[in-house]
Design a protein around this motif. Structure first.
Motif, PDB file in Angstrom:
ATOM      1  N   LEU A 154     -10.785 -15.654  28.976  1.00 60.38           N
ATOM      2  CA  LEU A 154     -10.117 -14.505  29.574  1.00 60.38           C
ATOM      3  C   LEU A 154     -11.115 -13.359  29.722  1.00 60.38           C
ATOM      4  O   LEU A 154     -11.762 -12.972  28.760  1.00 60.38           O
ATOM      5  N   PRO A 155     -11.268 -12.791  30.924  1.00 61.85           N
ATOM      6  CA  PRO A 155     -12.244 -11.708  31.115  1.00 61.85           C
ATOM      7  C   PRO A 155     -11.978 -10.523  30.192  1.00 61.85           C
ATOM      8  O   PRO A 155     -10.827 -10.240  29.830  1.00 61.85           O
ATOM      9  N   ASP A 156     -13.039  -9.816  29.840  1.00 60.85           N
ATOM     10  CA  ASP A 156     -12.928  -8.702  28.905  1.00 60.85           C
ATOM     11  C   ASP A 156     -11.928  -7.647  29.361  1.00 60.85           C
ATOM     12  O   ASP A 156     -11.143  -7.134  28.564  1.00 60.85           O
ATOM     13  N   ARG A 209       0.849 -14.710  32.917  1.00 62.46           N
ATOM     14  CA  ARG A 209       0.034 -13.841  33.781  1.00 62.46           C
ATOM     15  C   ARG A 209      -1.392 -14.369  33.858  1.00 62.46           C
ATOM     16  O   ARG A 209      -2.004 -14.402  34.936  1.00 62.46           O
ATOM     17  N   ALA A 210      -1.938 -14.769  32.712  1.00 62.88           N
ATOM     18  CA  ALA A 210      -3.311 -15.283  32.693  1.00 62.88           C
ATOM     19  C   ALA A 210      -3.425 -16.544  33.526  1.00 62.88           C
ATOM     20  O   ALA A 210      -4.380 -16.723  34.289  1.00 62.88           O
ATOM     21  N   ALA A 211      -2.440 -17.441  33.390  1.00 66.91           N
ATOM     22  CA  ALA A 211      -2.469 -18.697  34.141  1.00 66.91           C
ATOM     23  C   ALA A 211      -2.295 -18.455  35.631  1.00 66.91           C
ATOM     24  O   ALA A 211      -2.877 -19.157  36.466  1.00 66.91           O
ATOM     25  N   ALA A 212      -1.521 -17.439  35.992  1.00 67.93           N
ATOM     26  CA  ALA A 212      -1.180 -17.215  37.394  1.00 67.93           C
ATOM     27  C   ALA A 212      -2.281 -16.498  38.169  1.00 67.93           C
ATOM     28  O   ALA A 212      -2.644 -16.916  39.259  1.00 67.93           O
ATOM     29  N   ASP A 213      -2.813 -15.402  37.605  1.00 67.40           N
ATOM     30  CA  ASP A 213      -3.738 -14.628  38.434  1.00 67.40           C
ATOM     31  C   ASP A 213      -4.913 -14.002  37.706  1.00 67.40           C
ATOM     32  O   ASP A 213      -5.909 -13.663  38.355  1.00 67.40           O
ATOM     33  N   TRP A 214      -4.880 -13.820  36.390  1.00 67.29           N
ATOM     34  CA  TRP A 214      -6.003 -13.153  35.752  1.00 67.29           C
ATOM     35  C   TRP A 214      -7.278 -13.971  35.871  1.00 67.29           C
ATOM     36  O   TRP A 214      -8.352 -13.441  36.111  1.00 67.29           O
ATOM     37  N   ARG A 215      -7.160 -15.291  35.707  1.00 66.34           N
ATOM     38  CA  ARG A 215      -8.371 -16.114  35.781  1.00 66.34           C
ATOM     39  C   ARG A 215      -8.903 -16.220  37.198  1.00 66.34           C
ATOM     40  O   ARG A 215     -10.046 -16.606  37.433  1.00 66.34           O
TER      41      ARG A 215
END
Length: 217
Positions: A154-156, A209-215
């Motif tokens: 996960l980005p900082d 949220r991480a799975a959908a668009d943060w990455r």
């Protein structure tokens, strides 16, 4: 220094710390002066500098020892050796340590956490107390990051954003009950399960949220 003189010095320093903590809590740290602290402690406005060189020095002497205790408790949760410990359970335990500490020290909360504070992403705060405060937040962020994404990819900037969201929720719990008349033990038994369920809901949303668009960003 004789034992009697040493005890007198420690008593004076304790009186000054107590006076400063009360003024910081009541009036707000920025508006309090060393002269006011000296008056409240019963010493002259010049003699106070024999014991503490500045208001910042006093704040650190008051806040750092209890915050170091909290950090030790949070690290114990982070460093638990049981490999089967689920990341969410560890995150919840760390947040519980923070909540119990804050409510136990409710009258000192502003002094311990917000007096003279800086942003949680300040890279090199000038005061040690702020470096310590930011480490406490970093422990929560680290645990949350592993709970959202065990690969650590996960980005900082998104980890920081997620940690702020969680912290706002936990801090809302602390604020709700900081002046409650119910005995603390009974209050925690009644309300902590609700808070912990809420953490699970927030983490589920952050994972989605991480799975959908943060990455992808």
């Amino acid at each position: 220094m004789t034992t009697r003189r040493k005890k007198l010095t420690e008593d004076i320093k304790a009186n000054i710390r107590s006076a400063a903590a009360g003024l910081f809590a009541d009036k707000g740290y920025p508006s309090v002066t060393m002269r006011e602290i000296a008056k409240a402690a019963g010493c002259s406005h010049t003699a106070i500098y024999l014991y503490y060189k500045s208001k910042e020095d006093l704040l650190q002497q008051i806040a750092i020892p209890p915050l170091e205790q909290l950090e030790r408790r949070m690290r114990e949760q982070l460093d638990r050796p049981d490999p089967a410990e689920a990341p969410l359970m560890r995150l919840t335990a760390i947040c519980r340590e923070y909540v119990e500490f804050c409510l136990t020290n409710a009258g000192m909360y502003k002094v311990l956490f917000t007096s003279g504070s800086v942003r949680v992403d300040e890279p090199e705060p000038a005061l040690e107390v702020n470096r310590l405060r930011n480490r406490l937040f970093a422990h929560i962020m680290h645990s949350l990051r592993l709970t959202i994404d065990e690969t650590g990819s996960l980005p900082d900037e998104h980890a920081l954003q997620a940690a702020r969201m969680l912290f706002y929720y936990v801090q809302g719990f602390v604020s709700t009950y900081s002046d409650h008349a119910e005995p603390l033990g009974e209050l925690l038994v009644r309300t902590l399960p609700i808070m912990e369920e809420g953490i699970g809901v927030i983490v589920a949303g952050l994972k989605a949220r991480a799975a959908a668009d943060w990455r992808k960003s």
